[in-house]
Enzyme design. Structure first.
Site, PDB file in Angstrom:
ATOM      1  N   GLY A 247      38.498  58.064  35.251  1.00 56.16           N
ATOM      2  CA  GLY A 247      38.683  56.619  35.246  1.00 56.16           C
ATOM      3  C   GLY A 247      37.986  56.005  36.437  1.00 56.16           C
ATOM      4  O   GLY A 247      37.410  56.701  37.269  1.00 56.16           O
ATOM      5  N   LYS A 248      38.047  54.683  36.508  1.00 63.20           N
ATOM      6  CA  LYS A 248      37.340  53.991  37.600  1.00 63.20           C
ATOM      7  C   LYS A 248      37.831  54.460  38.960  1.00 63.20           C
ATOM      8  O   LYS A 248      37.076  54.522  39.914  1.00 63.20           O
ATOM      9  CB  LYS A 248      37.543  52.488  37.475  1.00 63.20           C
TER      10      LYS A 248
END
Ligand code: GLU
Length: 484
Positions: A247-248
Site C-alpha cells: 500500500g501507499k
C-alpha cells in the site's frame, strides 16, 4: 487454426498507476507480443464518482515510458473502438436487451432504502445477504434510468485459472448483480465482459481481487452464450515485510514518481516483470525483447511477491551501467539531463559528460547525480572536521596534514600533462616518498577536493576537476588547516 491471442490492459482512470498495478499491463503485453498477438488498451471510465481528471493521460504516458505500446486503443484506434467505455454505452444496452429477451435480466425498481433494509434484516437474522432472495415480483419494462440486474441461477461452477489452477465454487456465491446502474452506465462486472467479448480478448490478465466475482462472470458468459476466455489471476504484490498487500504506506509510489526519481524504464520493466515471475534460471537482467521471448504464463507464481525497493535500486544501477556501456556516453547522456544539480545548470555539456563517464557506475538512480556531483561544479565548503575526524587521518596533527598537502601540491604541480595516468603515477610516487598508506594520503586529497562522502577513483576525479581547480582546492585547505 488456433485463435490469435488478444490481451488487454483495462485500467480505470481513478488516479495514478500504482506500482502494484503495472504488472496487469506488463504480463498481458508480453503474452500478446510473444505470439504476435494484439495488446489492447481500454479505459474503464464508467465509475464517474471516482473519475480523476488527467488520469488517462498519466496511464498512457506511463505505458509509453515503459515501452508497452498498445496495438489498439486510445490514440492508435483499431477495429474495436471506441476504447473508452463511456463511448460504448449503446453496445452495453444492446447486450442488456438480449439478456432481458432471454429472461436473464430484469429492471429493478426497488428503492435503495428498501435494499438497505433487506441487507440489515439478513444481517440481523445472520443469513448471507443475497439479492436474489429479495428479487422483486413485479418488474417494469427496462429503459436506461432504472437499474438492470442479472437474473442469476444458483449452481456450481468449475473453471481453470492459468495461475491459480482448477477452481470451483458452490451456488451460494451467485447473485443478481447489477449490470446497468440507474445512471445508464454499466457496472465493471457487465461492461468488461461485453468489451472482452466484442474485442476478441482471449486471455484476461488481472489482479487476484477479481477472483471472488468469477462465478458471477461465468454465469454471465453462459447466459450470453459465449465462450469463456482464459483467466490469469495475478497475486498481490506484498509489502516488503509481512503478508499484507503493498500500500501507499509501504512506499508504493506511482510509476511516474519513480521515473522522476531517476529509475530507468528498462529497469522498472525488468524489476516488475520479475516480481512474481521467473524463467527458472538465475538470470536477473532482461531486456524487453528477452522478456517477450522468455515469459511463460505457467511460471507466474501463485503466491504474493514481496516488493523490494533495494532490489529495484540494484536493478536500476545494473541498467545504468549496461546502457552506458552498450550505448556510449553520447547516446546515454540525454537521459540524465533533468537530473543534474542546480549548480551544474550552466556547465558545458562536454564537462558534464566527463563527470558522468567517471561516476555512472556508482549510480543507483539518475537522481544520485544531484546528490553526488556538486563538487564538480562549485568549490565545496571547507569543513576541517571532516579531515581531522576521518578514521584514516585523525592520528595526524594539523601541522602534519598541512605538510602532507604541501608535498602533494608540489608533486602535482610538476605534472607536465594532466591526465589520469600521469596523476596516478604521481600519487604512487607520493606514497613512496611520504611513506603514508594509500588510505591516508588518498583520503586527505579526496576529501580536500570534494568534502563529499564519496568520489569516483581519485585519479579520475582529479583529472576531470582539472589542474587549476585541484591545486586551488588543496591550497585552500592547506591554508585553512595551518591557520587553524
Ligand atoms: N478497470 C479494472 C481496474 O482498474 C480492470 C480490471 C480488469 O482488468 O478487468 O481494476
Amino acid at each position: 487454426m488456433t485463435k490469435q491471442i488478444t490481451t488487454r490492459f483495462a485500467p480505470s482512470p481513478t488516479g495514478y498507476i500504482h506500482i502494484g498495478n503495472v504488472r496487469s499491463a506488463i504480463y498481458p503485453y508480453l503474452i500478446a507480443k510473444q505470439s504476435g498477438g494484439t495488446f489492447i488498451l481500454r479505459i474503464e471510465d464508467t465509475d464517474q464518482a471516482r473519475y480523476v481528471e488527467g488520469a488517462t493521460d498519466l496511464i498512457k504516458s506511463t505505458l509509453q515510458w515503459l515501452g508497452l505500446d498498445w496495438d489498439e486503443g486510445p490514440e492508435v484506434g483499431g477495429p474495436h473502438g471506441p476504447y473508452f467505455q463511456t463511448e460504448r454505452l449503446e453496445l452495453y444496452h444492446q447486450w442488456a436487451r438480449k439478456l432481458i429477451a432471454a429472461g436473464r435480466a430484469y429492471a429493478d425498481p426497488t428503492p435503495s432504502e428498501t435494499i438497505a433494509a433487506y441487507r440489515a434484516a439478513d444481517q440481523a437474522a445472520k443469513i448471507p445477504y443475497l439479492y436474489r432472495n429479495h428479487r422483486p415480483t413485479q418488474t417494469p419494462e427496462w429503459h436506461p434510468g432504472i437499474p438492470l440486474r442479472f437474473k442469476s441461477e444458483p449452481k456450481n461452477y468449475q473453471w481453470q485459472d492459468l495461475v491459480m489452477g482448477d477452481l470451483k465454487t458452490g451456488p451460494e456465491v451467485l447473485d443478481d448483480i447489477v449490470l446497468i446502474k440507474a445512471d445508464g452506465l454499466p457496472t465493471y462486472n457487465f461492461a468488461h465482459i461485453i468489451d472482452d467479448l466484442e474485442m476478441g480478448v482471449t486471455h484476461i490478465c488481472r489482479g487476484v481481487e477479481y477472483l471472488s466475482s468469477m462465478p458471477n462472470y461465468l454465469a454471465l458468459y453462459e447466459a450470453l452464450g459465449v465462450e469463456r476466455p482464459y483467466f490469469i489471476s495475478l497475486p498481490h504484490i506484498l509489502a516488503p515485510n509481512g503478508n499484507k498487500k503493498l500500500g501507499k504506506r509501504d512506499g508504493a509510489k506511482s510509476v511516474d514518481l519513480y521515473r522522476q526519481e531517476g529509475i530507468l524504464p528498462e529497469a522498472m520493466l525488468n524489476f516488475l516483470a520479475c516480481l512474481g515471475w521467473n524463467d527458472g534460471t538465475e538470470q536477473e537482467l532482461y531486456t524487453k525483447e528477452e522478456l517477450i521471448t522468455k515469459f511463460r504464463i505457467d511460471h507466474i507464481q501463485n503466491s504474493g511477491a514481496h516488493f523490494d525497493e533495494v532490489k529495484l535500486l540494484w536493478t536500476n544501477g545494473q541498467w545504468i551501467r549496461r546502457l552506458f556501456d552498450e550505448q556510449g556516453i553520447d547516446q546515454f547522456y540525454p537521459r540524465t539531463i533533468d537530473f543534474w544539480p542546480e549548480v551544474a545548470t550552466s556547465a558545458p555539456e562536454e564537462y558534464k559528460k566527463r563527470v558522468l563517464s567517471i561516476i555512472y557506475d556508482r549510480l543507483k538512480t539518475l537522481s544520485d547525480l544531484r546528490a553526488m556531483t556538486d563538487y564538480f561544479f562549485v568549490d565545496p565548503k571547507i569543513n576541517l572536521a571532516e579531515l581531522t575526524t576521518n578514521k584514516f587521518l585523525k592520528k595526524f596533527s594539523e601541522t602534519e596534514l598541512g605538510q602532507l598537502l604541501t608535498t602533494s601540491i608540489d608533486a602535482l604541480k610538476q605534472l607536465q600533462t594532466w591526465d589520469a595516468t600521469s596523476i596516478q603515477n604521481t600519487l604512487n610516487q607520493l606514497l613512496v616518498d611520504t611513506g603514508k598508506k594509500t588510505a591516508e594520503l588518498f583520503s586527505l586529497i579526496r576529501i580536500s577536493v570534494s568534502f563529499a562522502p564519496f568520489s569516483p577513483a581519485l585519479d579520475l576525479t582529479l583529472d576531470v576537476l582539472g589542474r587549476e581547480t585541484v591545486l586551488a582546492r588543496l591550497g585552500a585547505v592547506r591554508t585553512a588547516i595551518l591557520r587553524d
